[in-house]
Design an enzyme around this catalytic site. Structure first.
Site, PDB file in Angstrom:
ATOM      1  N   ASP A  34       0.721  -1.275  -0.109  1.00 43.11           N
ATOM      2  CA  ASP A  34       0.035  -0.148   0.153  1.00 43.11           C
ATOM      3  C   ASP A  34       0.650   1.343  -0.080  1.00 43.11           C
ATOM      4  O   ASP A  34       2.060   1.068   0.437  1.00 43.11           O
ATOM      5  CB  ASP A  34      -0.850  -0.005   1.315  1.00 43.11           C
ATOM      6  CG  ASP A  34      -2.064  -0.665   0.992  1.00 43.11           C
ATOM      7  OD1 ASP A  34      -2.557  -1.225  -0.123  1.00 43.11           O
ATOM      8  OD2 ASP A  34      -2.884  -1.202   1.958  1.00 43.11           O
ATOM      9  N   LYS A  56      -3.204   3.375  -2.703  1.00 42.69           N
ATOM     10  CA  LYS A  56      -4.396   4.170  -2.815  1.00 42.69           C
ATOM     11  C   LYS A  56      -4.522   5.362  -1.925  1.00 42.69           C
ATOM     12  O   LYS A  56      -4.231   5.304  -1.028  1.00 42.69           O
ATOM     13  CB  LYS A  56      -5.774   3.458  -2.693  1.00 42.69           C
ATOM     14  CG  LYS A  56      -6.068   2.107  -3.536  1.00 42.69           C
ATOM     15  CD  LYS A  56      -7.335   1.574  -3.116  1.00 42.69           C
ATOM     16  CE  LYS A  56      -7.813   0.133  -3.721  1.00 42.69           C
ATOM     17  NZ  LYS A  56      -6.622  -0.693  -3.278  1.00 42.69           N
ATOM     18  N   MET A 171      -9.467   8.574   8.057  1.00 43.45           N
ATOM     19  CA  MET A 171      -9.774   8.961   6.632  1.00 43.45           C
ATOM     20  C   MET A 171     -10.672  10.152   6.644  1.00 43.45           C
ATOM     21  O   MET A 171     -11.824  10.279   5.769  1.00 43.45           O
ATOM     22  CB  MET A 171     -10.175   7.900   5.829  1.00 43.45           C
ATOM     23  CG  MET A 171      -8.860   6.933   5.574  1.00 43.45           C
ATOM     24  SD  MET A 171      -9.622   5.166   4.855  1.00 43.45           S
ATOM     25  CE  MET A 171     -10.758   4.627   5.964  1.00 43.45           C
TER      26      MET A 171
END
Length: 245
Positions: A34, A56, A171
């Protein structure tokens, strides 16, 4: 048919990677990693392993999730040890469950290697305990990613505000302008303390402190951006008690 290991890399500090995780990186034939995995941890990967960036980041996806799942399946058919290296813990907002489902459907063996999640580690590095007998006996981990943009608001912010003494939001930095009013309308006071922690556990860790009433202004003035988490509740004030003592 090989085996896929979903390995949690932890929040960034290489010292927080588990011994089992480190061993698998040294033995792996393929490592699919990641974006938030630190360079120090990536350096532990065997020099003979194939390394693939499937990271991502907001507005910048190296691979779509469906493509990553398919890639894992293809690599497991050709290699004995495939490591899916994920920031934090694979099962804490890491989509590890989705990847595991698709692999098992294809008859591929999967093993989970947990990692330390940022929601615990980043506050700890800032001297904020997410639970404390005098401050908080409950903590809720929640994603802030669903609250705006293309996602329908799925999070019940009212229930969270009224049901937990400490709230840790992953997030959610880009959506604070939506989340904070939701928490205020649910009954949290404007003077409720909030901390934002960016690049948690890394040498470049940054923190921004304030209240629900003034944090949006502080973010705008400082330009504070992701990747970061938010911690809300009385535990945020614990660090001040330490300096006063």
């Amino acid at each position: 048919m090989g085996k896929v290991y979903l390995v949690g890399a932890g929040p960034g500090d290489a010292g927080l990677l588990t011994i089992k995780g480190k061993t698998l990186l040294e033995l792996a034939d393929v490592v699919i990693y990641d974006a938030l995995v630190s360079e120090e941890i990536l350096a532990m990967i065997s020099p003979y392993a194939e390394k693939i960036n499937a990271g991502k980041r907001r507005g910048n996806h190296s691979l779509l999730q469906c493509d990553t799942n398919q890639l894992l399946i293809e690599k497991a058919k050709d290699h004995a040890i495939v490591v899916r290296l994920k920031g934090g813990d694979p099962f804490v907002f890491g989509r590890g469950g989705e990847e595991m489902q698709d692999l098992i459907k294809e008859g591929i063996e999967v093993e989970i290697v947990p990692g330390i999640t940022a929601g615990i580690a980043a506050p700890a590095y800032a001297n904020i305990p997410v639970t404390h007998r005098d401050y908080s006996s409950s903590v809720t981990f929640v994603t802030g990613h669903e609250s705006a943009g293309k996602y329908r608001p799925e999070v019940n912010w009212k229930a969270i505000a009224q049901g937990s003494e400490t709230i840790v939001i992953y997030m959610g930095i880009h959506n604070l302008s939506y989340i904070i009013p939701q928490l205020l309308s649910a009954g949290l006071a404007e003077d409720t303390e909030i901390a934002l922690i960016r690049w948690g556990t890394r040498p470049e860790q940054e923190e921004l402190y304030g209240t629900l009433g003034d944090m949006l202004d502080r973010v705008e003035k400082t330009g504070f951006t992701a990747p970061a988490i938010a911690i809300i509740g009385k535990v945020v004030g614990f660090r001040q008690m330490l300096t006063e003592e």
